[in-house]
Write an enzyme that holds these catalytic residues in place. Structure first.
Site, mmCIF file in Angstrom:
data_model
loop_
_atom_site.group_PDB
_atom_site.id
_atom_site.type_symbol
_atom_site.label_atom_id
_atom_site.label_comp_id
_atom_site.label_asym_id
_atom_site.label_seq_id
_atom_site.Cartn_x
_atom_site.Cartn_y
_atom_site.Cartn_z
ATOM 1 N N LYS A 17 32.956 -70.982 -63.660
ATOM 2 C CA LYS A 17 32.071 -71.249 -64.818
ATOM 3 C C LYS A 17 32.784 -72.272 -65.691
ATOM 4 C CE LYS A 17 30.946 -70.434 -68.751
ATOM 5 N NZ LYS A 17 30.860 -71.487 -69.802
ATOM 6 N N GLU B 163 45.113 -67.269 -69.543
ATOM 7 C CA GLU B 163 45.970 -68.315 -70.138
ATOM 8 C C GLU B 163 45.322 -68.655 -71.467
ATOM 9 O OE1 GLU B 163 47.143 -71.411 -71.526
ATOM 10 O OE2 GLU B 163 46.442 -72.581 -69.796
ATOM 11 N N CYS C 91 46.780 -76.055 -75.472
ATOM 12 C CA CYS C 91 47.279 -74.721 -75.831
ATOM 13 C C CYS C 91 48.787 -74.764 -76.068
ATOM 14 C CB CYS C 91 46.892 -73.702 -74.780
ATOM 15 S SG CYS C 91 47.100 -74.290 -73.130
ATOM 16 N N GLU D 35 46.292 -70.997 -84.591
ATOM 17 C CA GLU D 35 46.133 -72.157 -83.711
ATOM 18 C C GLU D 35 45.020 -73.058 -84.252
ATOM 19 O OE1 GLU D 35 44.562 -71.462 -79.709
ATOM 20 O OE2 GLU D 35 46.071 -72.868 -78.970
#
Ligand code: ADP
Length: 494
Positions: A190, A265, A299, A396
């Site tokens: 996906k 992750e 990331c 973040e």
């Protein structure tokens, strides 16, 4: 802006369909959603809005392919050759893939070509070699009263659901697909709703390479519908997810139904530490690259820059000077060094973080705001005068924003500060002292530590996070354990 090549124009002209059981299919609902160029905000294509019904069809195709002779009985050597061929074809179509990536994600086409596309080919080439080396062990056992021969076999974990984000659309697809195919799994992938194009082109490439029908199925659609259906599907044996930590938690809950295996992750807030003895000619551009590569939409972005008090001004101002000179523009323009953020949602999110930083007392040495005009551009920003509890230091941001902070005591406090995060994905250290480099690298709670470099990735190196940055590892030999089941077989040989 550079004109698109004829191939890329051709590719985006027709509404994009999904790959299910070797065929290109529209969504069962018939719905489409727009695909946007983030440099202009304009719609460039339409993609099928797959949902639960399409996911179900794709999972059933993947299940049938898993058991099919053509895939299950393929020799390891033939599987390895197929995976290698996919890597070769990615290189053959590299320019076209880089263009689609620049158009859809916004990153500079030069970066897409040299980083995303090159690394995507690399992971297929690296994994291809493992196909013939997935062997178990012969294990002597100590049960008395019998004569036993025991060994292990590594078998594919089964049907794998893979859900990927928009920051490296082709590369994330490659990191996920290559180990799955190498180990003999079948896949429903996906892709992110923001960036479906390059993975769909990869689907065509995999068919050209000779991938049997149903082995890889590609669904386009939204996370809350298509993604959630895949994560919860009872016929999926494993889910591999890359994305935000919040969605990672939803995936874990959805996977609980059939206790499918899960690898994640997730996010990061990576510390990047510059010691007093560092070579600043390398460390300053290195710290800028650590945060500004891919517009900070990484990331692993080195978003917390800790600098020894004595050299703080020189480093912070040096990074800010680089930031001020970065050329913003459309990813398709070869002069562009930094493109737009991927969407208006991300633009607003990053600007919200900047506002909160300024309200709490931070100052900008460079940037600090969105660029006026069309597209989702944010100026590369260096924030100073922050405190450890500020949102911009703890959360973040996923944009081109670094917080620079001075430190005095290298031995204890800086390690504590660097590790003071819910995340543990990556970290950087800049020093000429090899002893300190090793010592600090060992103390940092992060899955990757770079010394005197940053953003160095290789298909052979395991990649993943400590703490809330994830479960398991991508790439290297390490990823193969997540795509195989180890079966112990014991035979009474009398
Ligand atoms: P980002 O915040 O960076 O956009 P997300 O974690 O929201 O990252 O998205 C990463 C991927 O997860 C995308 O493919 C998205 O469609 C998918 N996703 C989002 N929400 C869900 C959900 N509830 N279940 C499964 N997948 C989801």
């Amino acid at each position: 802006m550079n004109a698109l090549s004829v191939k890329a124009i051709d590719f985006i002209r027709q509404p994009k369909q999904m790959l299910i059981n070797g065929r290109w299919e529209s969504a069962a609902s018939g719905k489409l959603f727009p695909v946007t160029n983030p440099a202009t905000g304009e719609t460039i294509a339409h993609a099928a809005e797959g949902d639960k019904a399409d996911v179900d069809k794709a999972v059933k195709a993947a299940r049938a392919a898993l058991e099919s002779k053509v895939w299950a009985a393929m020799t390891p050597s033939d599987r390895g050759k197929l995976v290698w061929r996919i890597g070769d074809l990615i290189l053959k179509y590299a320019d076209e893939l880089a263009e689609l990536e620049a158009l859809d994600n916004g990153k500079p086409v030069t970066v897409a070509r040299s980083a995303d596309v090159a690394l995507a080919a690399d992971i297929f080439h690296y994994m291809a070699g493992w196909a013939t080396k997935l062997h178990g062990l012969t294990i002597p056992i100590s049960i008395s009263g019998g004569n036993f021969h025991s060994y292990t076999r590594l078998e594919p974990v089964g049907v794998v659901g893979q859900i990927i984000p928009w920051n490296f659309p082709l590369l994330m697809a490659a990191w996920k697909l290559a180990p799955a195919l190498t180990t003999g799994c079948t896949v429903v992938l996906k892709v992110a709703e923001e960036t479906p194009l390059s993975a769909l082109r990869l689907g065509e490439i995999m068919l050209e390479a000779g991938l049997p029908d149903g082995v890889v199925n590609i669904i386009t659609g939204f996370g809350e519908t298509a993604g959630a259906a895949l994560a919860a599907h009872p016929m999926v044996d494993k889910i591999a997810f890359t994305g935000s930590t919040d969605v990672g938690r939803l995936i874990v809950n959805a996977a609980a139904g059939n206790l499918k295996k899960v690898t994640l992750e997730l996010g990061g807030k990576s510390p990047n530490i510059v010691l007093k003895d560092a070579d600043l000619d390398v460390a300053i551009p290195g710290a800028a690259n650590a945060i500004f590569f891919n517009h900070g939409q990484c990331c692993v972005a080195g978003s917390r820059l800790y600098v020894d008090h004595d050299i703080f001004d020189e480093v912070a101002e040096g990074v800010a000077d680089i930031a001020k000179k970065i050329v913003l523009g459309s990813g398709l323009d070869p002069q562009t060094q930094m493109g737009p953020l991927v969407s208006d949602i991300q633009l607003n999110r990053v600007c919200g973080f900047l506002d909160s930083g300024f309200q709490e007392g931070a100052k900008a040495l460079s940037g600090g705001k969105k660029r006026e005009g069309a597209g989702y551009f944010v100026e590369p920003t260096v924030l100073v005068d922050t405190t450890p509890q500020m949102k911009v230091v703890r959360e973040e941001i996923f944009g081109p924003v670094v917080v620079a902070m001075p430190f005095k005591d290298v031995d204890e406090k800086i390690i504590q500060q660097a590790n003071d995060s819910i995340y543990g994905l990556a970290a950087g250290v800049w020093t000429r002292d090899v002893g300190k480099a090793h010592k600090i690298a060992h103390q940092l709670k992060a899955g990757t530590v770079w010394v005197n470099c940053y953003n160095v990735f290789d298909a052979a190196l395991p990649f993943g996070g400590y703490k809330q940055s994830g479960w398991g590892r991508e790439m290297g030999a390490a990823v193969l354990t997540h795509y195989t089941e180890s079966k112990a077989i014991t035979i009474n040989i009398g």
